[in-house]
Scaffold this active site. Structure first.
Site, mmCIF file in Angstrom:
data_model
loop_
_atom_site.group_PDB
_atom_site.id
_atom_site.type_symbol
_atom_site.label_atom_id
_atom_site.label_comp_id
_atom_site.label_asym_id
_atom_site.label_seq_id
_atom_site.Cartn_x
_atom_site.Cartn_y
_atom_site.Cartn_z
ATOM 1 C CE LYS A 83 -42.857 88.547 26.482
ATOM 2 N NZ LYS A 83 -43.923 89.545 26.723
HETATM 3 C C1 E4P Z 1 -44.188 90.219 30.065
HETATM 4 O O1 E4P Z 1 -43.352 90.296 29.206
HETATM 5 C C2 E4P Z 1 -45.624 90.499 29.892
HETATM 6 O O2 E4P Z 1 -45.794 91.358 28.794
HETATM 7 C C3 E4P Z 1 -46.276 91.198 31.060
HETATM 8 O O3 E4P Z 1 -45.365 91.508 32.068
HETATM 9 C C4 E4P Z 1 -47.597 90.652 31.467
HETATM 10 O O4 E4P Z 1 -48.057 91.342 32.579
HETATM 11 P P1 E4P Z 1 -49.586 91.411 33.041
HETATM 12 O O5 E4P Z 1 -49.832 90.282 33.958
HETATM 13 O O6 E4P Z 1 -49.677 92.732 33.762
HETATM 14 O O7 E4P Z 1 -50.422 91.374 31.793
#
Ligand code: E4P
Length: 217
Positions: A83
């Site tokens: 990522k």
């Molecule tokens: C995506 O891969 C992220 O880890 C995640 O969905 C972030 O979400 P949040 O806004 O609840 O932290």
């Protein structure tokens, strides 16, 4: 639509994988920071449990650092998806890593143009953050619709991975719009299972059955 769980918890992954509904996992630095133990071992364990794509995120902010960390993450397990954040350096790192055959998830996507640029750099997944857009008064799902439309009208094989999900409504909307994947926190997956009428209905069925058995004796 594939279901990923958004967590760094091995226990959460184990519990959901045991039900047989889990296609993959996304983690991020904030989620893994909550866990004790070595992050590489945690990611390895998660890969062995889910046997599907597991996103592990780089923390470097320059291209060279992201590529170095990305190669290291990819070396943990063949199921790892690297990522990278959507920045110019991140897009450049995505281009390098994807050219080497590493799957890349470009995260922190908040607009359709960002998703399009990530797809051009060879991203396997783009992650629009719907909840965080809703938080600032925008409509996160509108961005998802735009991205799905763009990818439907193009040659990209990039998958739309709906992230920052806050409720079952986000899950339903993602499925209706034709998103490829939704990554959902464990608590929201729990909400997706629940309906009070299911509990009441089951209780009534069992009571009626018990009553009838008693009457036959
Ligand atoms: C995506 O891969 C992220 O880890 C995640 O969905 C972030 O979400 P949040 O806004 O609840 O932290």
């Amino acid at each position: 639509m594939k279901l990923f769980v958004d967590t760094g918890s091995v226990r959460d992954v184990e519990a959901l994988a045991a039900i047989g509904i889990l296609d993959g996992v996304t983690t991020n630095p904030s989620l893994l920071a909550k866990e004790s133990g070595d992050y590489r071992q945690i990611l390895k364990q998660i890969c062995q449990i889910v046997k599907g794509p597991v996103s592990g995120e780089v923390v470097a902010t320059d291209t060279a650092g992201m590529v170095r960390e990305g190669r290291d993450l990819a070396g943990i397990d063949p199921y790892i998806v690297v990522k990278v954040p959507f920045t110019k350096d991140g897009v450049k790192a995505c281009k390098t890593l994807s050219s080497e055959g590493t799957r890349v998830n470009v995260t922190l996507i908040f607009s359709a143009t960002q998703a399009w640029l990530a797809a051009k750099a060879g991203a396997s997944y783009v992650s629009p953050f719907v909840g965080r857009l809703d938080d600032i008064g925008a409509t996160g799902m509108t961005v998802v619709r735009e991205i799905v439309d763009i990818f439907d009208n193009s040659e990209y094989t990039t998958e739309v991975l709906v992230a920052s999900v806050r409720s079952p409504i986000h899950v339903i909307e993602a499925a209706r719009m034709g998103a490829d994947v939704v990554t959902v926190p464990p608590a929201v997956i729990e909400q997706c299972f629940k309906h009070p009428l299911t509990d009441i209905g089951l209780e009534r069925f069992l009571k009626d059955w018990e009553k009838a058995q008693g009457a036959k004796v």
